[in-house]
Design an enzyme around this catalytic site. Structure first.
Site, PDB file in Angstrom:
ATOM      1  CG  HIS A  60      -2.051  -1.116   1.093  1.00 47.02           C
ATOM      2  ND1 HIS A  60      -2.976  -1.171   0.121  1.00 47.02           N
ATOM      3  CD2 HIS A  60      -2.204  -2.219   1.749  1.00 47.02           C
ATOM      4  CE1 HIS A  60      -3.726  -2.321   0.184  1.00 47.02           C
ATOM      5  NE2 HIS A  60      -3.157  -3.049   1.242  1.00 47.02           N
ATOM      6  CB  SER A 107      -3.901  -5.794   0.406  1.00 47.84           C
ATOM      7  OG  SER A 107      -4.803  -5.001   1.243  1.00 47.84           O
ATOM      8  CD  GLU A 136      -3.677   0.359  -2.839  1.00 49.49           C
ATOM      9  OE1 GLU A 136      -2.762  -0.576  -3.456  1.00 49.49           O
ATOM     10  OE2 GLU A 136      -3.581   0.311  -1.796  1.00 49.49           O
TER      11      GLU A 136
END
Length: 191
Positions: A60, A107, A136
Site C-alpha cells: 500500500h 490487498s 489501488e
C-alpha cells in the site's frame, strides 16, 4: 475512510522480459476476513465500471507504483489481471519474490461508501461493506483473507507450493509459542 483488504494471488505467468503477468482475486464476496469484514457481492460494481484499471503497489505504498491491474467481476469476487513493470528494479524484486513463493497475497486499498456493522452490538467491529471504490491493489506480505490461495506460479509446482504452505504454518505456530513463553516468563516474574 480508507479500508485495506488482503487476498492471495491465484496465478502467475512470466511471458515477457519487460513485463510480468499474474492473476488472482483482489477480493472475494461474502466471506469473513481476519478483521471481521464481509464484502457484499456488487460492492465494487460501480467502481469497476468507472475505472477498471488501477495501480499495482507494494504494501500500500502509493508513492511507488510497480505496474497496473485490470479488474473484472465474477461470481466469486474481483478478478485482478496484473502486469509488473520489470524495467523498474523494485518491481523486479517483488516479481522475483512472487515467483519463489515468498509473496502470494494481494490487498485492496478502498474508500468505503456504504457499510453496516456485522454485529449491531459491536458497531466498531467487522463491517458488511455494501459499496466501495477501489483506489489501488497491492502485493502484500500479510494477508487478511487466508482462504484465497495461490493456485499456480510459474517455476513453483504444486508439491513445492504445498511444502511452502506447511512451512508458513509451522513458522506461525513457532511464533505463537514464543509469545506464550514470553508471557509465561513475565507472569512467573510478577507472581
Amino acid at each position: 475512510m480508507l479500508k485495506e483488504k488482503v487476498f492471495h494471488i491465484k496465478t502467475v505467468d512470466d511471458t515477457s522480459e519487460s513485463s510480468f503477468h499474474f492473476e488472482g482475486y483482489a477480493t472475494t464476496f461474502e466471506n469473513t476476513d481476519l478483521e471481521g469484514d464481509i464484502i457484499e457481492k456488487g460492492a465494487f460494481d460501480d467502481s469497476i465500471k468507472r475505472k477498471s484499471v488501477v495501480p499495482l503497489c507494494f504494501n500500500h505504498d502509493r508513492n511507488k507504483v510497480y505496474g497496473k491491474l485490470e479488474l473484472s467481476i465474477d461470481e466469486k469476487g474481483v478478478i485482478s489481471k496484473g502486469t509488473f513493470n520489470t524495467n523498474d528494479p523494485d518491481a523486479a524484486k517483488v516479481k522475483d519474490l512472487l515467483k519463489m513463493g515468498a509473496l502470494d497475497s494481494m490487498s485492496i486499498g478502498m474508500y468505503v461508501d456504504d457499510y453496516d456493522p456485522v454485529d449491531k452490538e459491536r458497531p466498531f467491529g467487522g463491517w458488511r461493506i455494501k459499496k466501495a471504490q477501489i483506489a489501488e491493489v497491492s502485493i502484500v506480505t500479510v494477508p487478511a483473507n487466508e482462504e484465497a490461495k495461490v493456485s499456480a506460479v510459474k517455476g513453483l509446482n504444486e508439491n513445492e507450493r504445498e511444502e511452502l504452505a506447511q512451512l508458513r504454518k509451522t513458522k506461525q505456530i513457532d511464533d505463537i509459542k514464543k509469545i506464550i513463553d514470553k508471557a509465561e516468563a513475565v507472569l512467573k516474574w510478577v507472581y
